[in-house]
Design a protein around this motif. Structure first.
Motif, PDB file in Angstrom:
ATOM      1  N   GLY A 190      -1.286   6.976 -11.372  1.00  0.00           N
ATOM      2  CA  GLY A 190       0.015   6.340 -11.203  1.00  0.00           C
ATOM      3  C   GLY A 190       0.220   5.242 -12.211  1.00  0.00           C
ATOM      4  N   LYS A 191       1.456   4.767 -12.297  1.00  0.00           N
ATOM      5  CA  LYS A 191       1.792   3.760 -13.317  1.00  0.00           C
ATOM      6  C   LYS A 191       1.190   2.387 -13.027  1.00  0.00           C
ATOM      7  N   TRP A 192       0.686   2.180 -11.771  1.00  0.00           N
ATOM      8  CA  TRP A 192       0.140   0.872 -11.417  1.00  0.00           C
ATOM      9  C   TRP A 192      -1.382   0.882 -11.301  1.00  0.00           C
ATOM     10  N   ASP A 193      -2.010   1.954 -11.750  1.00  0.00           N
ATOM     11  CA  ASP A 193      -3.465   2.070 -11.578  1.00  0.00           C
ATOM     12  C   ASP A 193      -4.242   0.932 -12.238  1.00  0.00           C
ATOM     13  N   ASN A 194      -3.662   0.309 -13.265  1.00  0.00           N
ATOM     14  CA  ASN A 194      -4.379  -0.782 -13.955  1.00  0.00           C
ATOM     15  C   ASN A 194      -4.431  -2.061 -13.133  1.00  0.00           C
ATOM     16  N   ILE A 195      -3.619  -2.156 -12.063  1.00  0.00           N
ATOM     17  CA  ILE A 195      -3.648  -3.388 -11.259  1.00  0.00           C
ATOM     18  C   ILE A 195      -3.948  -3.125  -9.783  1.00  0.00           C
ATOM     19  N   ILE A 196      -4.263  -1.883  -9.407  1.00  0.00           N
ATOM     20  CA  ILE A 196      -4.559  -1.655  -7.990  1.00  0.00           C
ATOM     21  C   ILE A 196      -5.827  -2.393  -7.590  1.00  0.00           C
ATOM     22  N   GLN A 197      -5.812  -2.940  -6.406  1.00  0.00           N
ATOM     23  CA  GLN A 197      -6.961  -3.672  -5.886  1.00  0.00           C
ATOM     24  C   GLN A 197      -8.067  -2.702  -5.463  1.00  0.00           C
ATOM     25  N   TYR A 253      -4.706   6.887  -1.513  1.00  0.00           N
ATOM     26  CA  TYR A 253      -4.061   5.714  -0.924  1.00  0.00           C
ATOM     27  C   TYR A 253      -4.456   4.504  -1.765  1.00  0.00           C
ATOM     28  N   LYS A 254      -3.467   3.733  -2.195  1.00  0.00           N
ATOM     29  CA  LYS A 254      -3.719   2.632  -3.123  1.00  0.00           C
ATOM     30  C   LYS A 254      -3.114   1.345  -2.589  1.00  0.00           C
ATOM     31  N   THR A 255      -3.723   0.238  -2.943  1.00  0.00           N
ATOM     32  CA  THR A 255      -3.180  -1.046  -2.510  1.00  0.00           C
ATOM     33  C   THR A 255      -3.111  -2.003  -3.695  1.00  0.00           C
ATOM     34  N   ILE A 256      -2.046  -2.799  -3.709  1.00  0.00           N
ATOM     35  CA  ILE A 256      -1.783  -3.749  -4.794  1.00  0.00           C
ATOM     36  C   ILE A 256      -1.461  -5.106  -4.189  1.00  0.00           C
ATOM     37  N   HIS A 257      -2.060  -6.158  -4.729  1.00  0.00           N
ATOM     38  CA  HIS A 257      -1.681  -7.516  -4.326  1.00  0.00           C
ATOM     39  C   HIS A 257      -0.365  -7.875  -4.997  1.00  0.00           C
ATOM     40  N   SER A 298       0.846  -1.189   0.000  1.00  0.00           N
ATOM     41  CA  SER A 298       0.000   0.000   0.000  1.00  0.00           C
ATOM     42  C   SER A 298       0.879   1.236   0.000  1.00  0.00           C
ATOM     43  N   PHE A 299       0.389   2.285  -0.630  1.00  0.00           N
ATOM     44  CA  PHE A 299       1.172   3.515  -0.770  1.00  0.00           C
ATOM     45  C   PHE A 299       0.235   4.653  -1.136  1.00  0.00           C
ATOM     46  N   TRP A 300       0.730   5.885  -0.976  1.00  0.00           N
ATOM     47  CA  TRP A 300      -0.057   7.051  -1.385  1.00  0.00           C
ATOM     48  C   TRP A 300       0.672   7.750  -2.529  1.00  0.00           C
ATOM     49  N   GLU A 301      -0.086   8.383  -3.387  1.00  0.00           N
ATOM     50  CA  GLU A 301       0.503   9.207  -4.443  1.00  0.00           C
ATOM     51  C   GLU A 301      -0.542  10.184  -4.942  1.00  0.00           C
ATOM     52  N   LYS A 302      -0.078  11.227  -5.624  1.00  0.00           N
ATOM     53  CA  LYS A 302      -0.975  12.217  -6.194  1.00  0.00           C
ATOM     54  C   LYS A 302      -1.392  11.800  -7.598  1.00  0.00           C
TER      55      LYS A 302
END
Length: 384
Positions: A59-66, A90-94, A52-56
């Motif tokens: 982001g480059k991982w938006d296509n796989i965020i849970q 705040y975003k989280t990725i498996h 998990s992480f925060w960003e404005k």
């Protein structure tokens, strides 16, 4: 089939740091002709953790965020704080999704090679040699994610707090969660006078990760985590009927151990082994991205690879924080309550991202001003 034994770059370990670095190589035309190998004994397909992480913004991982959130909750024993994260998300990725997406991109590149093997030793020389269980490979530069043995034998000479946790992803029969808010920290259920809290990520109205976390010098047994997770679900969330879909657990070193000292001119330690995990929080995802970006620029400009990789003032701040948590662990709840109650989200996140101004740092220090921090400051200052 790959029959090469010599590469421009070898990456040992296909975890977060190794894959981030390989992706940066793959996506920069400067390295299109460079031959790059990733060596790991695992195929990395299991969902072994959540990042998990925060960003404005995007982001480059938006296509796989849970899931993502723009509002967080903080609970101490005394108060509840609702945190509007704007302009951050705040975003989280498996981990399994990250591994799959990274490998999908990398496998399209003919100059990037995956080798499934166990690395036994990396020999330092003008052209380092990586010896595996079945072969030997050479490279101009090696990026090694294996933690040095000295960490385990010499750690008692440094401040060490372990972020250790276990989480259950649960599913309920009826809607009970608010998927628009996640719980950053909840101190209403604690294991004695230690820094322990519950972290909740609701993926939907009926599905959430419930994780019990310790920031303590010592670890606990498996049953202890389970006891507190179960108690939190029952007593705090008031959920009687649910099923456990997945579990995850981890141990993240929060320490001032000088991992970066174990890099040489041609062999760089990366990830946890390189000191890339932020000592005071255990956060690694965005810090890894930043470190990799610096490494790539250093290579392109023919600078020493570790140039400007660390900012000494933040390492000093982390040392002070760790000293307080280690020596007076019961103060963790108070520290985080002050941190979240007395500072803006922008100030906090910029500080944790190591992008803060001196004025913002002074605001943080003022909010945490106490005898514990004064003592820790002088102990750290005179032992630096």
């Amino acid at each position: 089939m790959n029959n090469r034994e010599s590469y421009d770059y070898i990456i040992v370990g296909n975890g977060l740091a190794g894959l981030h670095l390989a992706l940066s190589f793959a996506q920069d035309s400067f390295f299109a002709e460079k031959q790059i190998a990733l060596i790991d004994k695992s195929t990395k397909h299991e969902n072994d953790k959540t990042w998990s992480f925060w960003e404005k913004g995007k982001g480059k991982w938006d296509n796989i965020i849970q899931k993502s959130w723009q509002e967080a909750l903080f609970y101490s024993s005394e108060k509840q704080i609702t945190l509007n994260l704007n302009p951050y998300t705040y975003k989280t990725i498996h981990a399994s999704d990250f591994y799959s997406e990274a490998k999908r991109i990398l496998l399209e590149k003919s100059n990037i090679h995956f080798i499934i093997d166990e690395v036994i030793i990396v020999e330092d020389s003008a052209k380092p040699i990586v010896k595996t269980a079945t072969n030997s490979y050479s490279a101009h530069h090696v990026f090694d994610s294996r933690i040095t043995e000295d960490y385990f034998s010499e750690l008692n000479n440094y401040t060490k707090v372990i972020q250790h946790f276990k989480g259950w992803i649960i599913e309920t029969e009826t809607p009970v969660f608010n998927p628009e808010q996640f719980t950053m920290m909840d101190y209403r259920l604690k294991d004695g006078e230690q820094t322990t809290f519950t972290y909740v990520l609701p993926f939907s109205k009926t599905k959430a990760l419930v994780e019990f976390t310790y920031f303590t010098p010592n670890i606990v047994d498996e049953q202890t985590y389970d006891k507190y997770i179960e108690e939190y679900i029952k007593s705090v969330l008031k959920i009687e009927n649910y099923k456990i879909i997945e579990t995850e657990s981890g141990k993240i070193p929060m320490t001032n151990f000088p991992f970066e000292n174990y890099s040489t001119k041609n062999i760089m330690k990366i990830g946890t082994a390189g000191g890339w995990v932020k000592g005071s929080t255990g956060y690694s995802f965005k810090h890894t991205e930043k470190k990799v970006a610096i490494i790539i620029e250093n290579l392109k400009k023919n600078k020493p690879v570790s140039t400007a990789l660390f900012k000494s003032k933040y390492k000093f701040y982390d040392k002070i924080f760790l000293k307080v948590l280690h020596d007076e662990n019961e103060k963790g709840e108070w520290i985080f309550e002050q941190f979240y109650a007395k500072n803006s989200i922008e100030t906090m996140f910029r500080f944790l991202d190591e992008e803060s101004s001196l004025l913002e740092e002074l605001k943080i220090m003022k909010s945490l001003f106490s005898s514990a921090f004064i003592k820790a400051f002088f102990k750290t200052f005179y032992h630096s």
